[in-house]
Design a protein around this motif. Structure first.
Motif, PDB file in Angstrom:
ATOM      1  N   MET A   1       2.683 -28.681 -13.957  1.00  0.00           N
ATOM      2  CA  MET A   1       3.797 -28.769 -13.032  1.00  0.00           C
ATOM      3  C   MET A   1       3.244 -28.819 -11.610  1.00  0.00           C
ATOM      4  N   ASN A   2       3.899 -29.557 -10.766  1.00  0.00           N
ATOM      5  CA  ASN A   2       3.460 -29.713  -9.388  1.00  0.00           C
ATOM      6  C   ASN A   2       4.186 -28.712  -8.479  1.00  0.00           C
ATOM      7  N   TRP A   3       3.763 -27.458  -8.530  1.00  0.00           N
ATOM      8  CA  TRP A   3       4.386 -26.431  -7.709  1.00  0.00           C
ATOM      9  C   TRP A   3       3.873 -26.537  -6.280  1.00  0.00           C
ATOM     10  N   GLU A   4       4.742 -26.206  -5.331  1.00  0.00           N
ATOM     11  CA  GLU A   4       4.405 -26.345  -3.921  1.00  0.00           C
ATOM     12  C   GLU A   4       3.493 -25.242  -3.407  1.00  0.00           C
ATOM     13  N   LEU A   5       3.435 -24.115  -4.113  1.00  0.00           N
ATOM     14  CA  LEU A   5       2.533 -23.026  -3.779  1.00  0.00           C
ATOM     15  C   LEU A   5       1.783 -22.620  -5.044  1.00  0.00           C
ATOM     16  N   PRO A   6       0.621 -21.989  -4.906  1.00  0.00           N
ATOM     17  CA  PRO A   6      -0.149 -21.588  -6.087  1.00  0.00           C
ATOM     18  C   PRO A   6       0.429 -20.350  -6.779  1.00  0.00           C
ATOM     19  N   SER A   7       0.095 -20.210  -8.033  1.00  0.00           N
ATOM     20  CA  SER A   7       0.370 -19.011  -8.832  1.00  0.00           C
ATOM     21  C   SER A   7       1.833 -18.567  -8.830  1.00  0.00           C
ATOM     22  N   PRO A   8       2.751 -19.447  -9.239  1.00  0.00           N
ATOM     23  CA  PRO A   8       4.157 -19.047  -9.260  1.00  0.00           C
ATOM     24  C   PRO A   8       4.486 -18.144 -10.431  1.00  0.00           C
ATOM     25  N   PHE A   9       5.577 -17.388 -10.292  1.00  0.00           N
ATOM     26  CA  PHE A   9       6.221 -16.731 -11.423  1.00  0.00           C
ATOM     27  C   PHE A   9       7.333 -17.693 -11.827  1.00  0.00           C
ATOM     28  N   VAL A  10       7.384 -18.079 -13.108  1.00  0.00           N
ATOM     29  CA  VAL A  10       8.278 -19.150 -13.557  1.00  0.00           C
ATOM     30  C   VAL A  10       9.172 -18.678 -14.690  1.00  0.00           C
ATOM     31  N   ILE A  11      10.449 -19.071 -14.615  1.00  0.00           N
ATOM     32  CA  ILE A  11      11.375 -18.861 -15.730  1.00  0.00           C
ATOM     33  C   ILE A  11      11.930 -20.214 -16.171  1.00  0.00           C
ATOM     34  N   ASP A  12      12.331 -20.272 -17.432  1.00  0.00           N
ATOM     35  CA  ASP A  12      12.976 -21.458 -17.983  1.00  0.00           C
ATOM     36  C   ASP A  12      14.486 -21.302 -17.883  1.00  0.00           C
ATOM     37  N   ILE A  13      15.155 -22.408 -17.598  1.00  0.00           N
ATOM     38  CA  ILE A  13      16.610 -22.432 -17.490  1.00  0.00           C
ATOM     39  C   ILE A  13      17.143 -23.606 -18.299  1.00  0.00           C
ATOM     40  N   GLU A  14      18.165 -23.344 -19.080  1.00  0.00           N
ATOM     41  CA  GLU A  14      18.881 -24.411 -19.792  1.00  0.00           C
ATOM     42  C   GLU A  14      20.257 -24.534 -19.154  1.00  0.00           C
ATOM     43  N   VAL A  15      20.613 -25.721 -18.712  1.00  0.00           N
ATOM     44  CA  VAL A  15      21.905 -25.932 -18.070  1.00  0.00           C
ATOM     45  C   VAL A  15      22.978 -25.991 -19.155  1.00  0.00           C
TER      46      VAL A  15
END
Length: 149
Positions: free
Chosen positions: A1-15
């Motif tokens: 994934m092309n995150w704008e900052l390093p080392s993100p905390f990420v969650i998944d979302i289903e619409v």
């Protein structure tokens, strides 16, 4: 994934169907709930959950959201929300940045910044962060980056 900052905390979302408004896309208020969900999960990951907040009689409360809605989300789409703690005065205020991405095409749907202030739960008044907040949130502090959205 092309995150704008390093080392993100990420969650998944289903619409889901409940997220969709009369215009056929996810309602802007739903995006705010996703910001909250991501921030809470990150806090929990850092060991700062509601039980700890109550024990310390402290909480981080939202005082400002800055949100750029860049593209729409639609029912059935899988999204990922990332967050970073980007600033903390280690007394009262803390800033988080967020980025919402649709992995199928890498498109950023939202960028946001939220400012939190530490409050005493029993009074609702601003109070200094306890050592547990300084340590817990501090270990997730991302090095300084431009904060423009």
């Amino acid at each position: 994934m092309n995150w704008e900052l390093p080392s993100p905390f990420v969650i998944d979302i289903e619409v889901s169907a409940e997220d969709i408004d009369g215009l056929g896309h996810a309602n802007n208020a739903v995006y705010v709930s996703w910001l909250e969900r991501c921030a809470w999960r990150h806090s929990q990951f850092l060991g700062l959950d509601l039980v700890e907040y109550r024990r310390l009689d402290r909480a981080m409360a939202v005082v400002r959201h800055e949100i750029d809605y860049l593209a729409s989300a639609y029912e059935g789409q899988h999204l990922q929300m990332a967050t970073w703690i980007v600033e903390s005065d280690q007394r009262l205020k803390m800033d988080r940045r967020f980025q919402l991405v649709r992995p199928e095409d890498g498109l950023t749907l939202l960028r946001a910044k939220t400012t939190f202030v530490c409050i005493e739960l029993s009074s609702g008044r601003p109070k200094r962060m306890p050592a547990e907040f300084i340590e817990g949130y501090g270990k997730a502090l991302t090095p300084p980056y431009p904060l423009e959205l």
